[in-house]
Design an enzyme around this catalytic site. Structure first.
Site, short mmCIF file in Angstrom:
data_model
loop_
_atom_site.label_atom_id
_atom_site.label_comp_id
_atom_site.label_asym_id
_atom_site.label_seq_id
_atom_site.Cartn_x
_atom_site.Cartn_y
_atom_site.Cartn_z
N SER A 10 43.05 -10.76 -17.24
CA SER A 10 42.32 -9.66 -17.88
C SER A 10 41.21 -9.13 -16.97
CB SER A 10 41.71 -10.16 -19.20
OG SER A 10 40.86 -11.25 -18.94
N TYR A 39 39.79 -10.11 -23.07
CA TYR A 39 40.86 -10.19 -24.07
C TYR A 39 40.52 -11.20 -25.17
CZ TYR A 39 44.50 -7.83 -21.19
OH TYR A 39 45.26 -6.95 -20.48
N GLY A 40 39.62 -12.16 -24.84
CA GLY A 40 39.40 -13.36 -25.65
C GLY A 40 39.29 -13.19 -27.15
N ASN A 95 44.45 -17.81 -19.75
CA ASN A 95 44.85 -18.68 -20.86
C ASN A 95 45.08 -17.90 -22.14
OD1 ASN A 95 44.35 -21.70 -19.92
ND2 ASN A 95 42.91 -20.34 -18.94
N THR A 96 44.26 -16.87 -22.34
CA THR A 96 44.39 -16.09 -23.57
C THR A 96 45.77 -15.43 -23.61
OG1 THR A 96 42.02 -15.68 -23.34
CG2 THR A 96 43.20 -14.36 -24.95
N GLU A 103 32.02 -11.70 -16.11
CA GLU A 103 32.44 -10.33 -15.78
C GLU A 103 31.22 -9.48 -15.35
OE1 GLU A 103 35.69 -8.58 -15.89
OE2 GLU A 103 36.28 -10.67 -15.68
N CYS A 121 39.95 -21.72 -19.35
CA CYS A 121 39.81 -20.28 -19.15
C CYS A 121 39.55 -20.10 -17.67
CB CYS A 121 38.65 -19.73 -19.98
SG CYS A 121 38.29 -18.00 -19.59
N THR A 122 40.30 -19.19 -17.06
CA THR A 122 40.22 -19.11 -15.60
C THR A 122 38.90 -18.52 -15.10
OG1 THR A 122 41.47 -17.05 -15.76
CG2 THR A 122 42.70 -19.06 -15.24
N HIS A 123 38.11 -17.94 -16.00
CA HIS A 123 36.78 -17.48 -15.59
C HIS A 123 35.79 -18.63 -15.42
CE1 HIS A 123 38.15 -13.52 -16.90
NE2 HIS A 123 37.01 -12.98 -16.52
N1 DGL Z 1 40.50 -15.60 -17.81
C1 DGL Z 1 40.92 -15.38 -19.16
C2 DGL Z 1 41.40 -16.68 -19.76
O1 DGL Z 1 41.76 -17.56 -19.01
C3 DGL Z 1 39.81 -14.69 -19.87
C4 DGL Z 1 40.22 -14.11 -21.12
C5 DGL Z 1 39.40 -12.94 -21.58
O2 DGL Z 1 39.57 -11.86 -21.02
O3 DGL Z 1 38.63 -13.14 -22.52
O4 DGL Z 1 41.49 -16.86 -20.96
#
Ligand code: DGL
Length: 291
Positions: free
Chosen positions: A10, A41-42, A73-74, A169, A203-205
């Protein structure tokens, strides 16, 4: 025709996965797509995450990807299975979509890549485990569902951290403000009598907040970030799929795409990855086939 590996997120979080892929398999060609214009997206609904993810993957297939890794992940939790079952077989039958939940679960319970559920682990073998993720991922219960296949009755604590993605972000990864919100979500899990010994950043962030996270958990807590474990398991997947591996482009090309301002994306991404890059803007939606 040489195929490209697609990596989708995202926003900027998937760069933590791409970074590990570039380190372990630098020779391949990659395209990274960030849907910054619609991130995060979360907290979005299942249907919206599903549609956005389908549009992104459809775009990457049109760009020449044979395989797309949902480095989010989302998207993996809410869209992967449905896309694999109901869309891919008729829309792109010769392509593949991979997610990050399954490989993370294998790593979380200490199983090798490509493990098949069957020989299950007793929950005493895993101890208490913790996953932090977005609300969408936690509400989907995907980590528990996948974990149960390997470790029935697993002792799992899940915590949604809805403010962490917006913080990352916006470049807020240090300082007192970020520290406050890191403690806000971690203290309820770790300031207890029997805190978990292993924490998955689901979550990859979140690896971008790693220095603060490490300070907020007890010393000795094992923290799993998804970049290295996804890269290791992707290398294993490639080795088991020569029909894909043989046709992957090997010119070391990097293509950067975003749905928002490409100069802004390039600045942020290049400082996160410590490499110079140029990005272009793409428009998603409107042209992908509906079910
Ligand atoms: N990096 C996304 C994840 O791993 C972030 C999701 C988001 O955009 O909230 O879930």
């Amino acid at each position: 025709l040489a195929w490209v590996i697609g990596v989708f997120d995202s926003g900027f979080g998937g760069l933590t996965v791409l970074d590990s892929l570039l380190q372990s398999m630098p020779g391949y060609d990659y395209v990274y797509l960030a849907d910054n214009a619609r991130a995060p997206y979360g907290a979005r609904s299942f249907d919206v995450i599903h549609d956005f993810t389908r549009e992104a993957v459809d775009h990457l297939f049109r760009e020449g990807c044979s395989v797309v890794i949902l480095a989010c992940n989302t998207a993996s939790a809410r869209a992967l299975r449905t896309l694999q079952r109901r869309w891919l077989p008729h829309a792109w039958p010769d392509r593949r979509i991979l997610g990050v939940v399954r490989p993370s679960v294998e790593a979380l319970v200490g199983l090798p890549p490509g493990s098949i559920p069957g020989e299950t682990l007793p929950s005493s073998a895993t101890g208490r485990l913790a996953v932090v993720a977005t609300s969408g991922t936690v509400n989907s219960d995907s980590f528990r569902l996948e974990l149960e296949k390997f470790a029935p009755g697993v002792d799992l604590v899940q915590q949604a951290c809805p403010l962490w993605v917006p913080m990352v972000e916006n470049g807020e990864t240090r300082g007192a403000g970020a520290e406050f919100f890191v403690h806000k979500y971690l203290d309820p899990i770790f300031s207890v009598d029997a805190p978990p010994k292993r924490l998955l950043l689901g979550c990859t962030h979140y690896p971008l907040l790693l220095p603060l996270i490490r300070e907020a958990v007890p010393a000795g807590t094992e923290i799993l970030a998804q970049g290295p474990l996804v890269a290791e398991r992707f290398a294993h997947w490639v080795s088991r799929h020569p029909e894909f591996a043989d046709r992957l482009g090997n010119a070391g090309r990097r293509i950067w795409q975003t749905t928002d301002d490409p100069d802004w994306f390039a600045r942020q991404a290049s400082s996160l990855l410590s490499l110079p890059l140029k990005a272009s803007r793409v428009r998603l939606g409107g042209r992908s086939a509906e079910f």
